[in-house]
Design a protein around this motif. Sequence first.
Motif, PDB file in Angstrom:
ATOM      1  N   UNK A  73      65.992  -9.439  42.866  1.00  0.00           N
ATOM      2  CA  UNK A  73      64.956  -8.845  43.708  1.00  0.00           C
ATOM      3  C   UNK A  73      65.072  -9.384  45.124  1.00  0.00           C
ATOM      4  N   UNK A  74      65.066  -8.467  46.086  1.00  0.00           N
ATOM      5  CA  UNK A  74      65.056  -8.811  47.498  1.00  0.00           C
ATOM      6  C   UNK A  74      63.793  -8.239  48.106  1.00  0.00           C
ATOM      7  N   UNK A  75      63.149  -9.013  48.963  1.00  0.00           N
ATOM      8  CA  UNK A  75      61.940  -8.523  49.599  1.00  0.00           C
ATOM      9  C   UNK A  75      62.145  -8.390  51.095  1.00  0.00           C
ATOM     10  N   UNK A  76      61.283  -7.595  51.694  1.00  0.00           N
ATOM     11  CA  UNK A  76      61.297  -7.426  53.141  1.00  0.00           C
ATOM     12  C   UNK A  76      59.894  -7.157  53.633  1.00  0.00           C
ATOM     13  N   UNK A  77      59.679  -7.410  54.905  1.00  0.00           N
ATOM     14  CA  UNK A  77      58.402  -7.126  55.547  1.00  0.00           C
ATOM     15  C   UNK A  77      58.689  -6.414  56.866  1.00  0.00           C
ATOM     16  N   UNK A  78      57.665  -5.750  57.400  1.00  0.00           N
ATOM     17  CA  UNK A  78      57.878  -5.077  58.678  1.00  0.00           C
ATOM     18  C   UNK A  78      57.852  -6.088  59.820  1.00  0.00           C
ATOM     19  N   UNK A  79      58.685  -5.806  60.820  1.00  0.00           N
ATOM     20  CA  UNK A  79      58.821  -6.673  61.982  1.00  0.00           C
ATOM     21  C   UNK A  79      58.693  -5.783  63.211  1.00  0.00           C
ATOM     22  N   UNK A  80      57.557  -5.876  63.884  1.00  0.00           N
ATOM     23  CA  UNK A  80      57.298  -5.014  65.034  1.00  0.00           C
ATOM     24  C   UNK A  80      57.885  -5.579  66.313  1.00  0.00           C
ATOM     25  N   UNK A  93      64.544  -3.902  55.746  1.00  0.00           N
ATOM     26  CA  UNK A  93      64.814  -5.341  55.739  1.00  0.00           C
ATOM     27  C   UNK A  93      65.276  -5.776  54.347  1.00  0.00           C
ATOM     28  N   UNK A  94      64.609  -5.267  53.303  1.00  0.00           N
ATOM     29  CA  UNK A  94      64.991  -5.601  51.924  1.00  0.00           C
ATOM     30  C   UNK A  94      66.384  -5.062  51.590  1.00  0.00           C
ATOM     31  N   UNK A  95      66.667  -3.829  51.987  1.00  0.00           N
ATOM     32  CA  UNK A  95      67.985  -3.236  51.731  1.00  0.00           C
ATOM     33  C   UNK A  95      69.071  -4.040  52.458  1.00  0.00           C
ATOM     34  N   UNK A  96      68.817  -4.385  53.702  1.00  0.00           N
ATOM     35  CA  UNK A  96      69.807  -5.135  54.480  1.00  0.00           C
ATOM     36  C   UNK A  96      70.110  -6.485  53.828  1.00  0.00           C
ATOM     37  N   UNK A  97      69.088  -7.162  53.363  1.00  0.00           N
ATOM     38  CA  UNK A  97      69.292  -8.455  52.713  1.00  0.00           C
ATOM     39  C   UNK A  97      70.114  -8.291  51.430  1.00  0.00           C
ATOM     40  N   UNK A  98      69.803  -7.243  50.662  1.00  0.00           N
ATOM     41  CA  UNK A  98      70.533  -7.004  49.416  1.00  0.00           C
ATOM     42  C   UNK A  98      72.004  -6.687  49.690  1.00  0.00           C
ATOM     43  N   UNK A  99      72.245  -5.802  50.625  1.00  0.00           N
ATOM     44  CA  UNK A  99      73.620  -5.421  50.948  1.00  0.00           C
ATOM     45  C   UNK A  99      74.371  -6.620  51.517  1.00  0.00           C
TER      46      UNK A  99
END
Length: 167
Positions: A73-80, A93-99
């Motif tokens: 499991x990879x998590x991400x949050x929004x970054x404004x 962000x989650x997809x980028x971390x996983x890839x």
Amino acid sequence: MPHRRTAAVAPKPPARGRPSQRRARWLFHERERTASMDDEDLVAAAREATANAHVPYSEYRVGAALETADGTVFTGCNIENANYSNSLHAEEVAIAEAVKNGHDAFAQVAVTSSERDGVLPCGMCRQTFTEFCGDDFRVLCDEESELAEYRLGDLLPDAITAETLGR
């Protein structure tokens, strides 16, 4: 003799006062089993990720928890960002971390906001999921008192794919 500048390397500052242990706990969470993660646990991981959101303008926190095909499991949050167009969405962000960590097959994603308003991935994030996932990819959305379940193919019919481009 020309003067050469040398830059001192400063130590990396802590992440905005957040305990680094807490951040790492959900940023990259290995799972031992390969069966699909329980929906409530996946949503809990997405909720935890909202705590790390950088949202000084909208104050609208979003978190995503992406489960890979092998159960990681990879998590991400929004970054404004002040100009908004450079902002990052929790899902990407989650997809980028996983890839970045070598994963390219995904089972499901849970998306939530601090408002628990059933937020869905935007069109851009749906298209990014389409790059890696089929129409049956599960999308769980956290509503106030229940979870809503969607399939990627229903959220983005006629997506642009490699086949669309003739590849």
